[in-house]
Design an enzyme around this catalytic site. Structure first.
Site, short mmCIF file in Angstrom:
data_model
loop_
_atom_site.label_atom_id
_atom_site.label_comp_id
_atom_site.label_asym_id
_atom_site.label_seq_id
_atom_site.Cartn_x
_atom_site.Cartn_y
_atom_site.Cartn_z
N HIS A 55 -0.71 -1.98 5.17
CA HIS A 55 0.68 -2.30 5.53
C HIS A 55 1.27 -3.41 4.68
O HIS A 55 2.45 -3.73 4.83
CB HIS A 55 0.76 -2.69 7.00
CG HIS A 55 0.53 -1.56 7.95
ND1 HIS A 55 1.54 -0.85 8.53
CD2 HIS A 55 -0.62 -1.00 8.39
CE1 HIS A 55 1.04 0.10 9.31
NE2 HIS A 55 -0.27 0.03 9.24
N ASP A 105 6.96 -8.03 -0.24
CA ASP A 105 6.82 -7.43 1.08
C ASP A 105 6.26 -6.02 0.93
O ASP A 105 6.56 -5.32 -0.04
CB ASP A 105 8.17 -7.35 1.79
CG ASP A 105 8.08 -7.74 3.24
OD1 ASP A 105 6.98 -7.68 3.81
OD2 ASP A 105 9.12 -8.10 3.83
#
Length: 462
Positions: free
Chosen positions: A156, A364
């Site tokens: 993730h 991110d």
């Protein structure tokens, strides 16, 4: 249908799905439909000499299986290797990474314990889906215990370039462990390319297809599965009568006409100080925005016992005070800084009531705030998304205003462009963005991953 066994650091509570994130709700829904097990840490920390047992709670066809961490485990595995080493390295922040042998040993120990507890619970045809950086070696630990099921892993967070990864002790062991999975999923093509480059350049891997690499006699599929959100559910929150009341409060008489919103965990990867400096530059370069534009920055606390997070909180508080002191007036506060959690219903309303969504992380994995902002907008009068080129979402959301978050003037100019953008252009950009978000929503993400895992060739029994 094969039973699904999900492993993650934390397990969502089915009774509190409203408070859970979109991905957690999506996983819960899939587990309920097909039956399965969700295995992970229960959030409890117990003394080092405590007995560690697995607790099971059943909700129809879903079983939650959880266990605590010891104080030593929490210090070495969670705060240590996972969050003081893996997290900064994977976000390209070697300057913040801290490596100790105790932390590495703790990470191995906890992964081995999870494998030891999970292996007896598995049935022969289960699909095992392991999530995120906390459990990179879990698949290898399960293989050592004779588990021959299909096992997939999904990362993730970003996967760093090989030259960054090589700075981390034990990186060879970690990458060898990834080869024990049948499928390794990434959020972006950049992450996939970094992984495959490491496999080929540093582990003598051989590419068999664009997604399949053979390393040391084993093959692993490495594919891209962009994470999404539950579009219809979040849109319903943003369009509800209660959301309309919240938006009316946001736009009450005497308040600024333009609202800019940022929503991020308080983390050094999110670029929050840089964002506030960019907003300050907006007011300096375009003084007409004084008393006309307000930035609302919501930054819930996270990992407050890590010094780097305490430092960034102090920096943010100082910057917001500086901006408000320099530019504010008795009837206008330029920066509204909220250091607390806000429920998803309220966030949906705040997104919808804001004319600019400011999503500018320094690095991110995906950033679902960007997608939530798009979904929450009124299609007839949408706001504009300003998005960092270093967010994983930038690979998909090309109709946003893509910026370099390190360049304060560039971000300020993008905010100004968003503020004055004509309605026709805003509607055109929003329609394209919404179509992309729908194409890669949370259900398509999960379905695509599980279909790919099911299609992997069954590994030989150990």
């Amino acid at each position: 249908m094969k039973r699904l066994v999900v492993v993650s650091n934390r397990v969502a509570d089915p009774g509190c799905s409203q408070a859970a994130g979109g991905l957690a709700v999506c996983i819960l829904d899939a587990l309920r439909k097909r039956g399965g097990v969700w295995f992970g840490w229960n959030g409890e920390i117990v003394p080092d000499d405590a007995d560690i047992d697995v607790s099971r709670v059943k909700f129809d066809e879903l079983t939650l299986a959880t266990m605590p961490l010891t104080e030593r485990d929490y210090r070495d595995y969670y705060l240590g290797f996972a969050n003081a080493a893996l997290w900064p390295v994977h976000h390209y922040r070697l300057d913040l990474a801290r490596f100790t042998q105790e932390a590495i040993d703790g990470y191995r120990r906890v992964n081995d314990r999870f494998a030891e507890k999970l292996a007896p619970m598995l049935k022969s045809n289960d699909l095992v889906w392991v999530h995120d950086y906390h459990f990179i070696p879990l698949g290898a630990a399960l293989r050592e215990r004779g588990v021959s099921n299909r096992i997939g892993f999904f990362l993730h967070i970003p996967f760093p370039p090989p030259d960054v990864l090589c700075a981390m002790p034990e990186h060879e062991w970690l990458m060898s462990a990834l080869v024990e999975y049948d499928l390794v999923g990434f959020q972006t093509k950049t992450d996939q390319a970094n992984f495959l480059r490491f496999m080929c350049d540093f582990m003598q891997g051989e590419m068999l297809t664009p997604d399949l690499v053979r390393v040391g006699g084993k093959t692993v599929t490495a594919s891209v599965f962009p994470v999404g959100i539950d579009v219809d559910s979040f849109a319903a929150m943003a369009e509800s009568p209660s959301a309309a009341k919240r938006i009316e409060r946001l736009h009450r008489a005497g308040e600024p006409r333009i609202n800019v919103i940022g929503v991020d965990r308080l983390d050094y990867t999110k670029g929050l100080p840089d964002r506030l400096r960019s907003f300050k530059r907006l007011l300096e370069i375009y003084p007409q925005n004084c008393k006309a534009v307000t930035l609302m920055q919501i930054a819930p606390p996270t990992r407050e016992d890590v010094q780097a997070y305490a430092d960034i909180r102090h920096e943010l508080e100082a910057l917001s005070g500086e901006i408000n002191g320099q530019f504010g007036d008795f009837d206008w506060t330029p920066v509204r800084y909220l250091h607390r959690r806000v429920d998803r219903d309220t966030l949906a309303a705040l997104y919808r009531g804001s004319q600019v969504g400011l999503v500018t992380p320094l690095r991110d994995g995906m950033n679902l705030v960007a997608k939530e902002y798009v979904v929450a907008q009124d299609a007839e009068n949408p706001g504009v998304l300003v998005l960092s080129r270093f967010a994983g979402a930038a690979e998909e959301l090309q109709e946003a205003l893509i910026v370099n978050p390190y360049d304060a003037d560039e971000v300020a100019n993008a905010m100004q462009r968003a503020i004055v953008m004509p309605l026709a252009e805003r509607k055109q950009r929003h329609a394209a963005l919404l179509a992309r978000v729908r194409k890669h929503d949370s259900f398509n993400w999960m379905d695509g991953y599980l279909r790919a895992l099911s299609a992997c060739r069954m590994p030989l029994a150990a």
